[in-house]
Design a protein around this motif. Structure first.
Motif, PDB file in Angstrom:
ATOM      1  N   ALA A  43       0.845  -1.194   0.000  1.00  0.00           N
ATOM      2  CA  ALA A  43       0.000   0.000   0.000  1.00  0.00           C
ATOM      3  C   ALA A  43       0.873   1.235   0.000  1.00  0.00           C
ATOM      4  CB  ALA A  43      -0.926   0.003   1.217  1.00  0.00           C
ATOM      5  N   GLY A  44       0.353   2.296  -0.599  1.00  0.00           N
ATOM      6  CA  GLY A  44       1.036   3.576  -0.586  1.00  0.00           C
ATOM      7  C   GLY A  44      -0.003   4.674  -0.474  1.00  0.00           C
ATOM      8  N   CYS A  58       3.716   7.710   2.312  1.00  0.00           N
ATOM      9  CA  CYS A  58       4.230   6.463   2.868  1.00  0.00           C
ATOM     10  C   CYS A  58       4.051   5.340   1.868  1.00  0.00           C
ATOM     11  CB  CYS A  58       3.559   6.119   4.197  1.00  0.00           C
ATOM     12  SG  CYS A  58       1.811   5.687   4.074  1.00  0.00           S
ATOM     13  N   SER A  59       4.854   4.303   2.040  1.00  0.00           N
ATOM     14  CA  SER A  59       4.749   3.105   1.210  1.00  0.00           C
ATOM     15  C   SER A  59       5.217   1.939   2.055  1.00  0.00           C
ATOM     16  CB  SER A  59       5.618   3.236  -0.051  1.00  0.00           C
ATOM     17  OG  SER A  59       6.957   3.569   0.287  1.00  0.00           O
ATOM     18  N   VAL A  63       7.726  -1.998  -4.140  1.00  0.00           N
ATOM     19  CA  VAL A  63       6.801  -1.919  -5.276  1.00  0.00           C
ATOM     20  C   VAL A  63       5.820  -0.767  -5.085  1.00  0.00           C
ATOM     21  CG1 VAL A  63       5.029  -3.119  -6.619  1.00  0.00           C
ATOM     22  CG2 VAL A  63       7.010  -4.377  -5.766  1.00  0.00           C
ATOM     23  N   SER A  64       5.225  -0.672  -3.901  1.00  0.00           N
ATOM     24  CA  SER A  64       4.277   0.423  -3.658  1.00  0.00           C
ATOM     25  C   SER A  64       4.989   1.774  -3.721  1.00  0.00           C
ATOM     26  CB  SER A  64       3.571   0.248  -2.315  1.00  0.00           C
ATOM     27  OG  SER A  64       4.479   0.170  -1.239  1.00  0.00           O
ATOM     28  N   LEU A 133      -5.310   6.682  -1.265  1.00  0.00           N
ATOM     29  CA  LEU A 133      -4.705   5.451  -0.759  1.00  0.00           C
ATOM     30  C   LEU A 133      -4.657   4.447  -1.910  1.00  0.00           C
ATOM     31  CD1 LEU A 133      -3.770   3.508   1.545  1.00  0.00           C
ATOM     32  CD2 LEU A 133      -6.208   2.997   1.926  1.00  0.00           C
ATOM     33  N   ASP A 134      -3.476   3.918  -2.208  1.00  0.00           N
ATOM     34  CA  ASP A 134      -3.302   2.936  -3.275  1.00  0.00           C
ATOM     35  C   ASP A 134      -2.957   1.571  -2.686  1.00  0.00           C
ATOM     36  OD1 ASP A 134      -3.650   4.603  -5.562  1.00  0.00           O
ATOM     37  OD2 ASP A 134      -1.650   5.422  -5.246  1.00  0.00           O
ATOM     38  N   LEU A 135      -3.631   0.533  -3.164  1.00  0.00           N
ATOM     39  CA  LEU A 135      -3.334  -0.842  -2.779  1.00  0.00           C
ATOM     40  C   LEU A 135      -2.960  -1.606  -4.039  1.00  0.00           C
ATOM     41  CD1 LEU A 135      -6.542  -1.408  -0.595  1.00  0.00           C
ATOM     42  CD2 LEU A 135      -4.291  -0.664   0.222  1.00  0.00           C
ATOM     43  N   TYR A 136      -1.994  -2.511  -3.939  1.00  0.00           N
ATOM     44  CA  TYR A 136      -1.642  -3.285  -5.127  1.00  0.00           C
ATOM     45  C   TYR A 136      -1.484  -4.753  -4.770  1.00  0.00           C
ATOM     46  CZ  TYR A 136       3.132  -4.657  -4.111  1.00  0.00           C
ATOM     47  OH  TYR A 136       4.217  -5.290  -3.565  1.00  0.00           O
TER      48      TYR A 136
END
Length: 248
Positions: A43-44, A58-59, A63-64, A133-136
């Motif tokens: 997550a980032g 934050c990450s 990868v994030s 908020l990004d999730l991968y």
């Protein structure tokens, strides 16, 4: 599950992460708790604004970190779309037909970085939208109804935390996989401000020029910003940026 009980559960998960760090709750705890609770690998979170440059805060892993950096540098991707639309952008598989046209550079770069699915959730409170908020995940992934509701609850909590804390106090320890990027943000701000003087443009155009140069050179935005601040790199209105000597 009811919204109230879900919110309480999410808050407890995030509080546990903060307790483990021995610190007050920050957005870094929201990111790490989301990764632990959801079928995602990282997550980032980036602070975003319609009037100022965006900044990763934050990450949880490399990868994030790359995904936040890519979207910041390129100005495209699910994070950018989620912020502009004000709604979640769910991408279960980056190899889906049409995404290469939609995100001409980001899609391939994200796949190369190790992401296969990306979920971008805007942070919103009324008319205020302070970030995304990004999730991968590294495999094709679909969030079911409960998982998506949890993800949105994490985004809601991140919004509260972000609005309640100064940006430079919301990260984790430096040097680890979870980064406090407050200094990163400040240096990009400073470099953008210097470019407004060097180029005679507004702060948004200065930031566009900064990230365009970073992408063209295949360099991290933070490294280019550091060179500008240190005087090693100067921009001129009608010419390519000049590399200045250390003593200049």
């Amino acid at each position: 599950m009811g919204a109230e009980s879900r919110s309480v559960r999410i808050r407890m998960l995030v509080a546990e992460q903060a307790a483990g760090r021995g610190a007050r709750v920050g957005v870094v705890d929201v990111c790490t708790a989301a990764v632990a609770a959801l079928p995602v690998g990282g997550a980032g979170l980036s602070a975003m604004s319609g009037t100022a440059p965006s900044h990763p805060l934050c990450s949880t892993d490399t990868v994030s970190e790359q995904l936040e950096e890519l979207q910041l540098t390129l100005g495209e991707g699910p994070c950018v779309d989620a912020f502009v639309r004000g709604s979640a952008v769910l991408t279960p598989d980056l190899l889906t037909r049409g995404l290469q046209d939609r995100w001409m550079v980001f899609a391939d770069a994200a796949l190369e970085a190790g992401a296969r699915a990306v979920f971008a959730l805007p942070l919103q409170m009324g008319a205020i939208s302070p970030g995304v908020l990004d999730l991968y995940a590294n495999i094709p992934t679909v969030l079911d109804t409960e998982e998506l509701a949890d993800a949105l609850a994490f985004a809601d909590l991140a919004t509260l935390v972000l609005l309640d804390a100064r940006i430079d106090e919301t990260g984790g320890p430096r040097g680890g996989p979870v980064e406090d990027l407050g200094a990163y943000r400040a240096e990009i701000d400073q470099a953008s401000g210097m470019l407004t003087v060097q180029l005679g443009v507004g702060i948004e155009e200065a930031f566009v020029r900064l990230r365009a140069y970073a992408f063209a050179q295949g360099r991290r935005l933070a490294d280019v910003a550091a060179d500008v601040v240190a005087g090693r790199l100067r921009f001129t209105p009608d010419a390519e940026p000049d590399q200045a000597g250390e003593d200049n």
